[in-house]
Design a protein around this motif. Structure first.
Motif, PDB file in Angstrom:
ATOM      1  N   ILE A  88      -2.471  16.212   7.186  1.00 42.84           N
ATOM      2  CA  ILE A  88      -2.306  16.530   5.771  1.00 42.84           C
ATOM      3  C   ILE A  88      -1.968  15.268   4.976  1.00 42.84           C
ATOM      4  O   ILE A  88      -2.086  15.227   3.755  1.00 42.84           O
ATOM      5  CB  ILE A  88      -1.197  17.590   5.597  1.00 42.84           C
ATOM      6  N   GLY A  89      -1.562  14.213   5.685  1.00 42.99           N
ATOM      7  CA  GLY A  89      -1.134  12.990   5.019  1.00 42.99           C
ATOM      8  C   GLY A  89      -2.259  12.103   4.534  1.00 42.99           C
ATOM      9  O   GLY A  89      -2.007  10.947   4.173  1.00 42.99           O
ATOM     10  N   LEU A  90      -3.479  12.585   4.504  1.00 41.06           N
ATOM     11  CA  LEU A  90      -4.612  11.763   4.061  1.00 41.06           C
ATOM     12  C   LEU A  90      -4.452  11.283   2.625  1.00 41.06           C
ATOM     13  O   LEU A  90      -4.865  10.177   2.279  1.00 41.06           O
ATOM     14  CB  LEU A  90      -5.913  12.556   4.201  1.00 41.06           C
ATOM     15  N   GLU A  91      -3.841  12.099   1.789  1.00 38.69           N
ATOM     16  CA  GLU A  91      -3.646  11.693   0.395  1.00 38.69           C
ATOM     17  C   GLU A  91      -2.756  10.450   0.320  1.00 38.69           C
ATOM     18  O   GLU A  91      -3.069   9.490  -0.394  1.00 38.69           O
ATOM     19  CB  GLU A  91      -3.016  12.851  -0.389  1.00 38.69           C
ATOM     20  N   GLY A  92      -1.659  10.449   1.068  1.00 38.82           N
ATOM     21  CA  GLY A  92      -0.786   9.288   1.083  1.00 38.82           C
ATOM     22  C   GLY A  92      -1.457   8.059   1.672  1.00 38.82           C
ATOM     23  O   GLY A  92      -1.241   6.928   1.220  1.00 38.82           O
ATOM     24  N   MET A  93      -2.288   8.271   2.693  1.00 39.41           N
ATOM     25  CA  MET A  93      -3.009   7.150   3.305  1.00 39.41           C
ATOM     26  C   MET A  93      -4.035   6.566   2.336  1.00 39.41           C
ATOM     27  O   MET A  93      -4.270   5.356   2.324  1.00 39.41           O
ATOM     28  CB  MET A  93      -3.676   7.618   4.596  1.00 39.41           C
ATOM     29  N   MET A  94      -4.651   7.420   1.524  1.00 44.06           N
ATOM     30  CA  MET A  94      -5.562   6.922   0.490  1.00 44.06           C
ATOM     31  C   MET A  94      -4.807   6.096  -0.547  1.00 44.06           C
ATOM     32  O   MET A  94      -5.298   5.054  -1.005  1.00 44.06           O
ATOM     33  CB  MET A  94      -6.277   8.087  -0.201  1.00 44.06           C
ATOM     34  N   VAL A  95      -3.612   6.547  -0.916  1.00 44.01           N
ATOM     35  CA  VAL A  95      -2.808   5.792  -1.874  1.00 44.01           C
ATOM     36  C   VAL A  95      -2.487   4.411  -1.318  1.00 44.01           C
ATOM     37  O   VAL A  95      -2.566   3.399  -2.035  1.00 44.01           O
ATOM     38  CB  VAL A  95      -1.509   6.555  -2.211  1.00 44.01           C
ATOM     39  N   ALA A  96      -2.140   4.345  -0.032  1.00 36.51           N
ATOM     40  CA  ALA A  96      -1.880   3.048   0.596  1.00 36.51           C
ATOM     41  C   ALA A  96      -3.117   2.157   0.507  1.00 36.51           C
ATOM     42  O   ALA A  96      -3.009   0.944   0.262  1.00 36.51           O
ATOM     43  CB  ALA A  96      -1.463   3.249   2.053  1.00 36.51           C
ATOM     44  N   GLY A  97      -4.308   2.739   0.690  1.00 35.92           N
ATOM     45  CA  GLY A  97      -5.540   1.969   0.600  1.00 35.92           C
ATOM     46  C   GLY A  97      -5.822   1.478  -0.806  1.00 35.92           C
ATOM     47  O   GLY A  97      -6.248   0.329  -1.003  1.00 35.92           O
ATOM     48  N   THR A  98      -5.577   2.312  -1.808  1.00 33.66           N
ATOM     49  CA  THR A  98      -5.807   1.883  -3.193  1.00 33.66           C
ATOM     50  C   THR A  98      -4.898   0.719  -3.553  1.00 33.66           C
ATOM     51  O   THR A  98      -5.323  -0.255  -4.177  1.00 33.66           O
ATOM     52  CB  THR A  98      -5.575   3.044  -4.176  1.00 33.66           C
ATOM     53  N   PHE A  99      -3.636   0.822  -3.157  1.00 39.18           N
ATOM     54  CA  PHE A  99      -2.664  -0.224  -3.499  1.00 39.18           C
ATOM     55  C   PHE A  99      -2.977  -1.530  -2.776  1.00 39.18           C
ATOM     56  O   PHE A  99      -3.104  -2.591  -3.405  1.00 39.18           O
ATOM     57  CB  PHE A  99      -1.256   0.255  -3.153  1.00 39.18           C
ATOM     58  N   ALA A 100      -3.111  -1.477  -1.455  1.00 45.63           N
ATOM     59  CA  ALA A 100      -3.316  -2.699  -0.675  1.00 45.63           C
ATOM     60  C   ALA A 100      -4.662  -3.341  -0.994  1.00 45.63           C
ATOM     61  O   ALA A 100      -4.770  -4.572  -1.050  1.00 45.63           O
ATOM     62  CB  ALA A 100      -3.222  -2.379   0.819  1.00 45.63           C
ATOM     63  N   GLY A 101      -5.700  -2.537  -1.210  1.00 48.84           N
ATOM     64  CA  GLY A 101      -7.014  -3.086  -1.510  1.00 48.84           C
ATOM     65  C   GLY A 101      -7.020  -3.867  -2.810  1.00 48.84           C
ATOM     66  O   GLY A 101      -7.541  -4.987  -2.878  1.00 48.84           O
ATOM     67  N   ALA A 102      -6.435  -3.281  -3.871  1.00 44.84           N
ATOM     68  CA  ALA A 102      -6.417  -3.963  -5.161  1.00 44.84           C
ATOM     69  C   ALA A 102      -5.533  -5.204  -5.118  1.00 44.84           C
ATOM     70  O   ALA A 102      -5.883  -6.247  -5.690  1.00 44.84           O
ATOM     71  CB  ALA A 102      -5.927  -3.001  -6.244  1.00 44.84           C
ATOM     72  N   TRP A 103      -4.401  -5.119  -4.435  1.00 45.92           N
ATOM     73  CA  TRP A 103      -3.466  -6.245  -4.402  1.00 45.92           C
ATOM     74  C   TRP A 103      -4.063  -7.425  -3.637  1.00 45.92           C
ATOM     75  O   TRP A 103      -4.094  -8.548  -4.134  1.00 45.92           O
ATOM     76  CB  TRP A 103      -2.164  -5.778  -3.775  1.00 45.92           C
ATOM     77  N   ALA A 104      -4.567  -7.168  -2.420  1.00 47.76           N
ATOM     78  CA  ALA A 104      -5.164  -8.252  -1.634  1.00 47.76           C
ATOM     79  C   ALA A 104      -6.470  -8.728  -2.263  1.00 47.76           C
ATOM     80  O   ALA A 104      -6.808  -9.913  -2.188  1.00 47.76           O
ATOM     81  CB  ALA A 104      -5.409  -7.781  -0.195  1.00 47.76           C
ATOM     82  N   GLY A 105      -7.206  -7.820  -2.884  1.00 48.11           N
ATOM     83  CA  GLY A 105      -8.440  -8.216  -3.548  1.00 48.11           C
ATOM     84  C   GLY A 105      -8.187  -9.165  -4.701  1.00 48.11           C
ATOM     85  O   GLY A 105      -8.976 -10.083  -4.950  1.00 48.11           O
ATOM     86  N   TYR A 106      -7.085  -8.961  -5.413  1.00 52.00           N
ATOM     87  CA  TYR A 106      -6.748  -9.863  -6.517  1.00 52.00           C
ATOM     88  C   TYR A 106      -6.224 -11.199  -5.992  1.00 52.00           C
ATOM     89  O   TYR A 106      -6.603 -12.262  -6.485  1.00 52.00           O
ATOM     90  CB  TYR A 106      -5.695  -9.210  -7.415  1.00 52.00           C
ATOM     91  N   LEU A 107      -5.359 -11.169  -4.982  1.00 54.33           N
ATOM     92  CA  LEU A 107      -4.742 -12.398  -4.492  1.00 54.33           C
ATOM     93  C   LEU A 107      -5.710 -13.268  -3.698  1.00 54.33           C
ATOM     94  O   LEU A 107      -5.628 -14.499  -3.749  1.00 54.33           O
ATOM     95  CB  LEU A 107      -3.524 -12.064  -3.621  1.00 54.33           C
TER      96      LEU A 107
END
Length: 426
Positions: A88-107
């Protein structure tokens, strides 16, 4: 032992997950036939209303984009539940992906951001595996905990770090813009299909619009998602590894007796599940919006689970469900007027279902479908637009309707959601 007994043929062993109704799967020919039927139906609606937006190339491209995060969340659920772990935690795992992807993508760069999103989702999947597989916590409780923990952890980090990048366009709840990932268009073919689509020939132009949407402005993440769906089928259903993993979701005690390390396969499945969900989250923050915002996933993790259930825990069915939900989601995001045209299309579908139920001599379902068709047709004829709140709720309404209609044919893995302990069958 008698000769009759010795010569009696042994019953064929059943493959994991095999049931008498399992042969009725959404195979590739069936999926293509359903798509062709949908295009023909939309062509009829377009000819009757003059609104050809349902099969326009822009609409199909948008639908593919909306389907990617849903498909990746559903694929994560498929891997986990085939190993017997409800995620059921897929929603939280997607949130982790949105955050880490944008942050590392910018840096760094968008490719590193893509890898970071997968890694972040996999880390959340590892946490879910530790809670459910090692400590034996109820799968639903652990998943809900992850859905609460991860978004608030990201929210806390946002408040600390993103405010320092306000000059780059960041804020307390959003990241700076990330560099774009490449898109792919088939040269020549896309232009030719656009010319045919512009003529609005019955069915031919509609088919050209659908094909044009499949070869124009596709994100590289969309192609990666398609490859992962196909690869999942071959890995889980055509390899020894996949057989062992699925056996953990059907009968882990029997799998253990045959030497399968059940804990290992559950861990692999749930970590991979989080990685897929993280990739879906990366699409939202690096392709769909090119920026991370709080609440960006919009419950797509749950819709992904619905697509997986609709697909009967099979990749082909999952892809069909993700396409359906992505299509309705993209309609309300791209062209709200198309939702009104969709009413007529759904009314025709319900009328066809009523005829099919009458052919099967199921009169009560036929009457229900006929009443629904009449109500939707009257709604379309008596209105010029659908209220905005209903337009926004369209994906969720379709999710409930589809799950209700498909509930009778579902067959989850037998040990799905069960707490497993090594040696419990002895």
């Amino acid at each position: 032992m008698s000769t009759a007994t010795a010569s009696r043929p042994k019953p064929a062993a059943k493959a994991p997950g095999k049931t008498p109704g399992a042969s009725r799967r959404l195979s590739l020919p069936v999926i293509l036939l359903l798509v062709a039927g949908a295009v023909l139906l939309f062509a009829v609606v377009g000819a009757a209303t003059g609104d050809h937006s349902l099969t326009s190339s822009g609409q199909i491209t948008a639908a593919l984009g909306a389907a990617v995060p849903i498909a990746m969340a559903g694929l994560g659920g498929l891997w986990a539940e085939r190993a017997g772990v409800v995620n059921i935690g897929l929603e939280g795992m997607m949130v982790a992906g949105t955050f880490a992807g944008a942050w590392a993508g910018y840096l760094v760069n968008p490719w590193v951001g893509l890898l970071a999103a997968i890694a972040a989702g996999a880390a959340a999947g590892l946490l879910h595996a530790v809670l459910t597989v090692t400590f034996g916590i109820d799968h639903i409780v652990a998943g809900v905990g992850i859905n609460l923990l991860v978004p608030y952890a990201c929210l806390y980090i946002n408040r600390i770090y993103y405010t320092a990048y306000q000059s780059a366009g960041a804020g307390a709840s959003q990241s700076p813009p990330t560099p774009a990932l490449p898109t792919i268009t088939v040269p020549g073919l896309s232009d030719q299909l656009s010319k045919v689509e512009a003529h609005h020939w019955f069915f031919v132009s509609d088919l050209a619009g659908v094909l044009g949407g499949l070869v124009s402005n596709l994100s590289v993440v969309t192609l990666i998602a398609a490859v992962l769906l196909v690869a999942t089928y071959f890995v889980l259903w055509r390899t020894t590894f996949g057989l062992r993993l699925r056996s953990c979701g059907e009968n882990p005690t029997a799998a253990e007796s045959l030497g399968v390390n059940v804990y290992k396969y559950k861990y692999i499945a749930v970590i991979a599940s989080g990685g897929f969900a993280g990739l879906g989250g990366a699409y939202l923050s690096m392709v769909a919006a090119s920026i991370y915002r709080d609440g960006q996933t919009g419950n797509r993790g749950y819709i992904g689970l619905a697509a997986m259930i609709f697909g009967n825990w099979l990749p082909g069915g999952l892809a069909t469900g993700a396409g359906l939900f992505g299509f309705t989601d993209s309609l309300q995001l791209r062209d709200a007027k198309s939702v009104h045209t969709l009413l007529l299309a759904i009314a025709l579908i319900m009328a066809l279902l009523a005829l099919w139920q009458l052919y099967r001599r199921k009169f009560v379902p036929a009457a229900v479908c006929l009443v629904a068709a009449g109500a939707l047709g009257a709604w379309y004829a008596g209105s010029s637009a659908v209220p905005r709140p209903l337009i926004v709720a369209t994906p969720y309404i379709i999710t409930l309707v589809v799950l209700a209609l498909s509930a009778q044919r579902l067959r989850p893995p037998k040990a799905d959601g069960q707490i497993y302990r090594k040696g419990q069958g002895k």
